[in-house]
Enzyme design. Structure first.
Site, PDB file in Angstrom:
ATOM      1  N   LYS A  43       0.850  -1.305   0.060  1.00  0.00           N
ATOM      2  CA  LYS A  43       0.040  -0.038   0.075  1.00  0.00           C
ATOM      3  C   LYS A  43       0.818   1.124  -0.083  1.00  0.00           C
ATOM      4  CE  LYS A  43      -2.072  -1.420   3.648  1.00  0.00           C
ATOM      5  NZ  LYS A  43      -1.374  -2.786   3.811  1.00  0.00           N
ATOM      6  N   HIS A  62       5.390  -0.132   6.285  1.00  0.00           N
ATOM      7  CA  HIS A  62       5.335   0.614   5.061  1.00  0.00           C
ATOM      8  C   HIS A  62       6.607   0.964   4.367  1.00  0.00           C
ATOM      9  CE1 HIS A  62       1.054   2.023   6.097  1.00  0.00           C
ATOM     10  NE2 HIS A  62       1.155   0.609   5.869  1.00  0.00           N
TER      11      HIS A  62
END
Ligand code: IMP
Length: 454
Positions: free
Chosen positions: A16, A41
């Protein structure tokens, strides 16, 4: 005005971060609304790799405002560490980063509590060990929770922490294997066991309220320039027609309400979390992008019908190696398997996604035949709905459809027409099964390795 939500449709780690990073320049604000330092992330920007676990991905672009909203649980030492790390890498972090005064604080006793629970006999989840579950449990329990804003008032913090720390010390003692063992060994009261353990050795399960107050008030002071009422800030931004990008942590199948309970995280990692976790009503969202990997992965325990347990030379291991499928936060090898269209059809519906971003397609290039799970066999019956109860899902056998692989490197593809016919067929088939358009295909970690399909 655009309010976009980027949400993972599998068990997290769908890449993402790359999609958020691609969209950041088209927004004014990036918001994290759930989870804590359990997220991983990875963003590759101008040849540099940034790994963030708590801060929003937007923080690497200082002209964007990055918000850690009320739904997040914050471990202050980790917050300060990530800020310091970015500054060291030359990324300015100042007023562009704000934290909600209503976000909840993770204390070291949360980490200890989680460690004991994960080692206990009542069944481990395989968590990231970042204190997420115990902190959210305290938030919902209301008695033992502290919000970030309270760190700014040392006297008040002392008053709040005094009974909480006493309670936590008692709880940790009761959970500790030594205390329980002692209790059994001595056949006496739990208390006698506790006293003996405490007298015998320095105690990692006892927290001193004065030390904690001093430490956490100091963190509060360091964080003060960033702490604000982010709900008000976001509503102000909406009034001024600012464009807001919501960045989910984890994947929808780990959502505490809609995921494969109990093997889930403790927050709403679906779009449902946007409203509660930031105060921005869901109907303000104008675009919901569901992020999927071309295959499936899962970290930690829990049912995974399409998991490939085919040994060291098998396809599962090949996918793990090619896709670098190791946890960003814990380094744990991720469990790998085929794409599960039953599971993703369910999460696409829960999130009502408008479109799909298909990530890591290049990882499947070496696989000669590719499977897609299109249904399950449960107790001899064929089903195409997704059971979210772990004990039911565990009994499901995947039913596969076989597609030919493409056998060529995709990393230089930049347009749909650059993709070999079999890769296009795979993308089209996923879109058909999920009944949503695939608008982005990613063929490598770099920003440039992205195909816009429409
Ligand atoms: P927790 O969020 O640390 O409580 O872990 C609960 C479950 O969610 C475990 O199975 C973790 O491996 C999983 N999990 C938490 N965060 C992530 C993530 O960012 N990616 C993938 N799995 C995650």
């Amino acid at each position: 005005m655009a309010c976009t939500s980027v949400v993972g449709l599998q068990w997290g780690d769908e890449a993402k971060g790359k999609i958020v990073d691609l969209l950041t320049d088209h927004h004014d604000i990036v918001v994290r609304y759930n989870g804590g330092a359990n997220a991983g992330h990875t963003v590759v920007c101008e040849g540099r790799t940034f790994k963030l676990s708590l801060l929003p991905t937007g923080v690497i672009r200082p002209h964007i405002r990055s918000v850690i909203a009320n739904g997040v649980v914050v471990y202050p030492p980790r917050f300060l560490e990530e800020v310091a790390g970015l500054r060291k890498a030359g990324v300015p972090v100042g007023e562009n980063l704000v934290v909600s005064d209503h976000a909840h604080v993770i204390f070291p006793y949360h980490l200890a509590e989680e460690q004991l629970s994960e080692q206990g006999s009542s069944g481990a989840i395989g968590t990231t060990g970042r204190g997420i579950g115990p902190s959210y449990a305290d938030k919902a329990g209301r008695i033992a929770a502290v919000r970030i804003g309270e760190l700014l008032q040392p006297e008040h913090l002392r008053e709040r922490l005094e009974p909480i720390v006493a309670r936590k010390n008692r709880l940790l003692r009761a959970l500790s294997p030594e205390a329980q063992k002692f209790d059994l060994d001595l056949g006496g009261s739990l208390l006698s066991g506790m006293v003996r353990v405490r007298a015998a050795q320095p105690d990692p399960l006892h927290f001193d309220v004065d030390d904690l107050c001093r430490e956490y008030a100091a963190y509060g002071e360091q964080m003060r320039p960033h702490i604000t009422d982010t709900t008000q800030l976001l509503h102000e931004a909406l009034r001024h027609k600012k464009r807001i990008l919501f960045e989910a942590a984890q994947g929808s199948l780990l959502d505490v309400d809609h995921g494969t309970y109990p093997y889930v995280t403790s927050s709403n990692s679906t779009v449902a979390g946007v409203w509660t976790g930031s105060g921005v009503p869901a109907r303000r969202l104008t675009r919901i992008i569901g992020v999927i990997k071309a295959y499936s992965t899962r970290v930690g325990r829990g049912p995974f019908p399409t998991e490939l347990n085919d040994g060291k030379e098998g396809i599962g291991e090949r996918i793990r190696r090619t896709g670098r499928e190791y946890g960003t936060v814990t380094g744990r090898p991720r469990r790998c398997g085929w794409f599960d269209a039953v599971a993703v059809r369910y999460s696409a519906a829960i999130n009502d996604v408008d479109e799909l971003a298909l990530m890591l397609l290049d990882v499947l290039s070496e696989v000669s035949e590719i499977m897609i799970c299109t249904g399950y066999r449960l107790k001899g019956e064929l089903i195409d709905t997704f059971p979210t109860d772990a004990y039911v899902l565990e009994q499901c056998e995947p039913v596969y459809e076989k597609l030919p692989g493409w056998g060529t490197d995709l990393s230089t593809a930049r347009r749909v027409s650059d993709l070999p016919a079999h890769a296009r067929r795979y993308v089209d088939r996923l879109s058909e099964l999920l009944q949503r358009p695939v608008t982005i295909v990613s063929v490598g970690p770099d920003r440039s390795q992205t195909i816009q399909c429409s």
